[in-house]
Write an enzyme that holds these catalytic residues in place. Sequence first.
Site, PDB file in Angstrom:
ATOM      1  N   ARG A 281       1.095  -1.214   0.004  1.00 13.11           N
ATOM      2  CA  ARG A 281       0.066   0.097   0.157  1.00 13.11           C
ATOM      3  C   ARG A 281       0.970   1.313  -0.152  1.00 13.11           C
ATOM      4  NH1 ARG A 281      -5.151  -0.210   2.591  1.00 13.11           N
ATOM      5  NH2 ARG A 281      -4.520  -2.011   3.733  1.00 13.11           N
ATOM      6  N   CYS A 347     -26.652  -3.677  -7.940  1.00  9.58           N
ATOM      7  CA  CYS A 347     -27.820  -4.040  -6.838  1.00  9.58           C
ATOM      8  C   CYS A 347     -27.425  -4.472  -5.502  1.00  9.58           C
ATOM      9  CB  CYS A 347     -28.624  -5.098  -7.791  1.00  9.58           C
ATOM     10  SG  CYS A 347     -28.769  -4.632  -9.479  1.00  9.58           S
TER      11      CYS A 347
HETATM   12  N1  LLP Z   1       3.146  -9.306   3.029  1.00  4.53           N
HETATM   13  C1  LLP Z   1       2.224 -10.188   3.317  1.00  4.53           C
HETATM   14  C2  LLP Z   1       2.372 -11.323   3.509  1.00  4.53           C
HETATM   15  C3  LLP Z   1       1.001  -9.627   3.412  1.00  4.53           C
HETATM   16  O1  LLP Z   1       0.011 -10.375   3.501  1.00  4.53           O
HETATM   17  C4  LLP Z   1       0.571  -8.264   2.908  1.00  4.53           C
HETATM   18  C5  LLP Z   1      -0.917  -7.810   2.636  1.00  4.53           C
HETATM   19  C6  LLP Z   1       1.798  -7.567   2.684  1.00  4.53           C
HETATM   20  C7  LLP Z   1       3.101  -7.911   2.625  1.00  4.53           C
HETATM   21  C8  LLP Z   1       1.356  -6.141   1.999  1.00  4.53           C
HETATM   22  O2  LLP Z   1       0.817  -5.092   3.050  1.00  4.53           O
HETATM   23  P1  LLP Z   1       0.799  -3.544   2.999  1.00  4.53           P
HETATM   24  O3  LLP Z   1       2.107  -2.925   2.838  1.00  4.53           O
HETATM   25  O4  LLP Z   1      -0.050  -3.327   1.326  1.00  4.53           O
HETATM   26  O5  LLP Z   1      -0.066  -3.113   3.870  1.00  4.53           O
HETATM   27  N2  LLP Z   1      -7.167  -5.574   0.718  1.00  4.53           N
HETATM   28  C9  LLP Z   1      -6.968  -4.779   2.212  1.00  4.53           C
HETATM   29  C10 LLP Z   1      -5.374  -5.056   2.498  1.00  4.53           C
HETATM   30  C11 LLP Z   1      -5.000  -6.546   2.622  1.00  4.53           C
HETATM   31  C12 LLP Z   1      -3.590  -6.830   3.061  1.00  4.53           C
HETATM   32  C13 LLP Z   1      -3.246  -8.327   2.731  1.00  4.53           C
HETATM   33  N3  LLP Z   1      -1.855  -8.427   3.110  1.00  4.53           N
HETATM   34  C14 LLP Z   1      -7.204  -3.414   2.244  1.00  4.53           C
HETATM   35  O6  LLP Z   1      -7.602  -3.093   0.763  1.00  4.53           O
HETATM   36  O7  LLP Z   1      -6.891  -2.724   2.818  1.00  4.53           O
END
Ligand code: LLP
Length: 420
Positions: A281, A347
């Site tokens: 992110r 919907c």
């Molecule tokens: N590494 C692992 C093992 C992960 O499971 C994740 C994210 C990341 C790295 C990266 O995390 P980040 O830096 O993006 O926070 N769909 C959700 C977020 C799910 C994150 C899942 N794992 C949302 O839209 O907020």
Amino acid sequence: MTQSAFSRVAGVLQAEGVSAVSLANEFGTPLYVYSRSALTHAYHAYADACQGRRATIHVAVKANSNLAVLNVFARLGAGFDIVSLGELHRVLAAGGKAENTVFSGIGKSVAEMREALNAGVKCFNVESIPELHALNEVAKAAGKQAPVSLRVNPDVDAKTHPYISTGLKSNKFGVAFSDARATYAQAAAMSHLNVIGIDCHIGSQITEVSPYLDAIDKLLDLVAQIEADGARIHHVDVGGGLGITYDDETPPPIGDFVRTVLAHIEQRGHGHREVYFEPGRSLVGNAGVLLTRVEYLKPGAEKNFAIVDAAMNDLARPAMYQAFHRIEPVVDGSAKAELYDVVGPICESGDWLGRDRTLAIDQGDLLAIFSAGAYGFTMSSNYNTRPRAAEVMVDQGRARVVREREEVKQLFAGESILPD
Ligand code: LLP
């Protein structure tokens, strides 16, 4: 600040100097727009803070897996964090290397392990004893040693939304902290596994450093025990999860976060170990916006609705997590400001993109939904048989389509009807 790639000139939103109005007119809506400079800027924030240390950035592919996005990072020298074979194929197609890729995920299939091992991935982040056995068998059959780290669940509260918090005992992820030492001993005894690291990932959209430091402390205590048992831990993978500003959140800047983590590991006497980061992110979130057009304005008894041409199938986060995304008209207009729920045509009452937003808009106006670069397109679907949006990347004043808008006929191309 990655959002600076999106700024206004004479009241019109621009992406790296290209008018969002012309982008919408040329490529249609809904449209994902990414800024190459914002991606580059965010990557450099990580890389610069890692200078002089043995630290590696593995871009979490799940946040944004468009080939052009991955390619921008690959050219900058990034590694990648994948959770499926599909993501490995994307990394390779985008110019990334298997030997710079770590394979995470709780449910890797034997077929996925086999192909990833043959491709030569750098490390398997393993999450359970049965998975260790499966990987050992796969490696034995292939006549190879599989490099592994165990994802340990440190049982710390990342203080984020429960759906994206992963480091608590109650979550499905990782090996329980209390079992980790024994699990490492089992892994070390397996003939075709090569234990090389330790890993955690405590959640996502984390806006404080302290949960990381708590998790790292627990991991490093464990490292001492594991090494006392005879294994060698070369790297410590602190996962991803650093948050971004969607609304008024104040996460630490990337550089501060990285420096604090690295300094902490060094102070604890582990500065010689390589540190892996797995950001998603924080690299891509504010490097993307979703453009959408207002189809209808519908006054209601209790609230007004702005019905737009993007929906929960294009951006699932509001429906799934009640997530906030800033929404603004692309052109500052003169319409009367009203309170709206910004909703899509699907919907479902859950099909909303923003609630109770004061917007000065007319039918036909364009809206920009900000911070849509992470978990936007990658979580999109074809619900209601809606083709997925096009994606464009803007680079130094030029916009290129990096994924064409889907066509309806593609959506059922693989389907067939019974002969009689
Ligand atoms: N590494 C692992 C093992 C992960 O499971 C994740 C994210 C990341 C790295 C990266 O995390 P980040 O830096 O993006 O926070 N769909 C959700 C977020 C799910 C994150 C899942 N794992 C949302 O839209 O907020």
